[in-house]
Design a protein around this motif. Structure first.
Motif, PDB file in Angstrom:
ATOM      1  N   GLN A  85       0.867  -1.144   0.054  1.00 35.82           N
ATOM      2  CA  GLN A  85       0.126   0.039  -0.129  1.00 35.82           C
ATOM      3  C   GLN A  85       0.496   1.350  -0.168  1.00 35.82           C
ATOM      4  O   GLN A  85       2.045   1.358   0.356  1.00 35.82           O
ATOM      5  N   ILE A  86       0.368   2.291  -0.602  1.00 34.72           N
ATOM      6  CA  ILE A  86       0.977   3.769  -0.421  1.00 34.72           C
ATOM      7  C   ILE A  86      -0.229   4.362   0.595  1.00 34.72           C
ATOM      8  O   ILE A  86      -1.322   4.517   0.308  1.00 34.72           O
ATOM      9  N   LEU A  87       0.648   4.653   1.596  1.00 31.17           N
ATOM     10  CA  LEU A  87      -0.013   5.609   2.601  1.00 31.17           C
ATOM     11  C   LEU A  87       0.325   6.843   2.882  1.00 31.17           C
ATOM     12  O   LEU A  87       1.463   7.467   2.310  1.00 31.17           O
ATOM     13  N   THR A  88      -0.419   7.752   3.149  1.00 31.82           N
ATOM     14  CA  THR A  88      -0.213   9.248   3.546  1.00 31.82           C
ATOM     15  C   THR A  88      -0.230   9.552   5.016  1.00 31.82           C
ATOM     16  O   THR A  88      -0.757   9.282   5.742  1.00 31.82           O
ATOM     17  N   LEU A  89       0.897  10.379   5.316  1.00 29.50           N
ATOM     18  CA  LEU A  89       1.274  10.754   6.593  1.00 29.50           C
ATOM     19  C   LEU A  89       1.034  12.330   6.641  1.00 29.50           C
ATOM     20  O   LEU A  89       1.813  12.955   5.796  1.00 29.50           O
ATOM     21  N   ARG A  90       0.181  13.057   7.411  1.00 31.01           N
ATOM     22  CA  ARG A  90       0.080  14.339   7.627  1.00 31.01           C
ATOM     23  C   ARG A  90       1.214  14.662   8.472  1.00 31.01           C
ATOM     24  O   ARG A  90       1.086  14.363   9.711  1.00 31.01           O
ATOM     25  N   THR A  91       1.941  15.875   7.995  1.00 33.80           N
ATOM     26  CA  THR A  91       3.004  16.258   8.996  1.00 33.80           C
ATOM     27  C   THR A  91       2.584  17.737   9.392  1.00 33.80           C
ATOM     28  O   THR A  91       1.846  18.542   8.838  1.00 33.80           O
ATOM     29  N   THR A  92       3.099  18.269  10.523  1.00 37.46           N
ATOM     30  CA  THR A  92       3.457  19.515  11.029  1.00 37.46           C
ATOM     31  C   THR A  92       4.045  20.390  10.347  1.00 37.46           C
ATOM     32  O   THR A  92       3.736  21.681  10.532  1.00 37.46           O
ATOM     33  N   SER A  93       5.254  19.851   9.715  1.00 35.86           N
ATOM     34  CA  SER A  93       6.024  20.984   9.222  1.00 35.86           C
ATOM     35  C   SER A  93       6.837  19.871   7.906  1.00 35.86           C
ATOM     36  O   SER A  93       6.557  18.582   8.106  1.00 35.86           O
ATOM     37  N   ARG A  94       7.658  20.415   7.258  1.00 38.86           N
ATOM     38  CA  ARG A  94       8.309  19.788   6.024  1.00 38.86           C
ATOM     39  C   ARG A  94       9.026  18.441   6.688  1.00 38.86           C
ATOM     40  O   ARG A  94      10.108  18.478   7.497  1.00 38.86           O
ATOM     41  N   ALA A  95       8.662  17.188   6.125  1.00 41.82           N
ATOM     42  CA  ALA A  95       9.461  16.080   6.531  1.00 41.82           C
ATOM     43  C   ALA A  95      10.749  15.859   5.591  1.00 41.82           C
ATOM     44  O   ALA A  95      10.625  16.167   4.547  1.00 41.82           O
ATOM     45  N   THR A  96      11.752  15.269   6.206  1.00 42.49           N
ATOM     46  CA  THR A  96      12.977  14.883   5.329  1.00 42.49           C
ATOM     47  C   THR A  96      13.161  13.487   5.374  1.00 42.49           C
ATOM     48  O   THR A  96      14.137  12.882   4.639  1.00 42.49           O
ATOM     49  N   ALA A  97      12.643  12.638   6.443  1.00 39.40           N
ATOM     50  CA  ALA A  97      12.780  11.216   6.504  1.00 39.40           C
ATOM     51  C   ALA A  97      11.721  10.768   7.144  1.00 39.40           C
ATOM     52  O   ALA A  97      10.899  11.291   7.748  1.00 39.40           O
ATOM     53  N   VAL A  98      11.230   9.194   6.839  1.00 40.78           N
ATOM     54  CA  VAL A  98      10.365   8.538   7.501  1.00 40.78           C
ATOM     55  C   VAL A  98      10.667   7.201   7.823  1.00 40.78           C
ATOM     56  O   VAL A  98      11.732   6.598   7.198  1.00 40.78           O
ATOM     57  N   GLU A  99      10.422   6.741   9.088  1.00 38.11           N
ATOM     58  CA  GLU A  99      10.836   5.467   9.720  1.00 38.11           C
ATOM     59  C   GLU A  99       9.662   4.536  10.048  1.00 38.11           C
ATOM     60  O   GLU A  99       8.703   5.246  10.379  1.00 38.11           O
ATOM     61  N   LEU A 100       9.990   3.355   9.793  1.00 36.30           N
ATOM     62  CA  LEU A 100       8.879   2.175  10.259  1.00 36.30           C
ATOM     63  C   LEU A 100       9.562   1.870  11.626  1.00 36.30           C
ATOM     64  O   LEU A 100      10.493   1.331  11.695  1.00 36.30           O
ATOM     65  N   LEU A 101       8.816   2.328  12.590  1.00 39.27           N
ATOM     66  CA  LEU A 101       8.947   1.813  13.896  1.00 39.27           C
ATOM     67  C   LEU A 101       8.815   0.469  14.260  1.00 39.27           C
ATOM     68  O   LEU A 101       9.518  -0.030  14.922  1.00 39.27           O
ATOM     69  N   GLY A 102       7.932  -0.181  13.529  1.00 42.95           N
ATOM     70  CA  GLY A 102       7.854  -1.636  13.917  1.00 42.95           C
ATOM     71  C   GLY A 102       6.224  -1.952  13.382  1.00 42.95           C
ATOM     72  O   GLY A 102       5.251  -1.135  13.451  1.00 42.95           O
ATOM     73  N   CYS A 103       6.097  -3.157  13.525  1.00 36.93           N
ATOM     74  CA  CYS A 103       4.619  -3.690  13.099  1.00 36.93           C
ATOM     75  C   CYS A 103       4.331  -4.489  14.424  1.00 36.93           C
ATOM     76  O   CYS A 103       5.353  -5.257  14.879  1.00 36.93           O
ATOM     77  N   THR A 104       3.213  -4.325  14.821  1.00 39.99           N
ATOM     78  CA  THR A 104       2.572  -5.237  16.084  1.00 39.99           C
ATOM     79  C   THR A 104       1.455  -6.116  15.807  1.00 39.99           C
ATOM     80  O   THR A 104       0.312  -5.408  15.279  1.00 39.99           O
ATOM     81  N   GLU A 105       1.349  -7.351  16.028  1.00 38.93           N
ATOM     82  CA  GLU A 105       0.314  -8.198  15.975  1.00 38.93           C
ATOM     83  C   GLU A 105      -0.755  -7.968  17.006  1.00 38.93           C
ATOM     84  O   GLU A 105      -0.039  -7.822  17.966  1.00 38.93           O
ATOM     85  N   ASP A 106      -1.991  -7.789  16.749  1.00 39.09           N
ATOM     86  CA  ASP A 106      -2.917  -7.878  17.982  1.00 39.09           C
ATOM     87  C   ASP A 106      -2.628  -8.832  19.153  1.00 39.09           C
ATOM     88  O   ASP A 106      -2.874  -8.553  20.361  1.00 39.09           O
ATOM     89  N   GLY A 107      -2.009 -10.009  18.810  1.00 41.31           N
ATOM     90  CA  GLY A 107      -1.827 -10.885  19.996  1.00 41.31           C
ATOM     91  C   GLY A 107      -0.510 -10.412  20.875  1.00 41.31           C
ATOM     92  O   GLY A 107      -0.321 -10.939  21.726  1.00 41.31           O
TER      93      GLY A 107
END
Length: 138
Positions: free
Chosen positions: A112-134
């Motif tokens: 998927q292509i996802l959109t992040l709304r930012t408070t000011s101009r972004a220069t980098a994006v990080e994937l912090l992690g994925c968590t299963e509901d379990g």
């Protein structure tokens, strides 16, 4: 003429008890080595099979001063449900956006292509992690 000795001098190169000790050490070392390989394999198998939801950020694109588009690929079990957390950083490494995206579909691979709304101009994006509901995270 002098007689040439064919046998090695006694006690010069070790005793026969040392050979028995060497053999015992080799056996003990082999057993411990096999046990260590078994433990490493068990931990590796548990790590690989324990991840019900994992994600990979393919790329991101800053589209404006307040938006970033992120191409995210998520791999999961068919029945797994969970979320991935993304955050955007500005030039001075301050956080300008953070959002959790849910993945509850039946598909095993979501692209998927996802959109992040930012408070000011972004220069980098990080994937912090994925968590299963379990509760397992990657």
């Amino acid at each position: 003429m002098t007689a040439v000795r064919e046998a090695l001098p006694e006690n010069r190169y070790g005793r026969s008890a040392d050979r028995r000790a060497d053999r015992k050490l080799k056996i003990i070392g082999s057993v411990l080595g096999v046990a260590l390989l078994g433990v490493v394999g068990w931990i590796g198998y548990g790590y690989v099979t324990g991840q019900g939801l994992s994600g990979e950020m393919i790329k991101f694109k800053v589209t404006s001063d307040t938006k970033v588009e992120v191409h995210l690929e998520v791999r999961k079990d068919q029945d797994a449900k969970g979320y991935c957390t993304l955050r955007a950083l500005s030039e001075d490494n301050s956080e300008v956006a953070r959002k959790d995206f849910r993945f509850d579909g039946d598909s095993g691979r979501i692209d998927q292509i996802l959109t992040l709304r930012t408070t000011s101009r972004a220069t980098a994006v990080e994937l912090l992690g994925c968590t299963e509901d379990g509760g397992a995270s990657s």
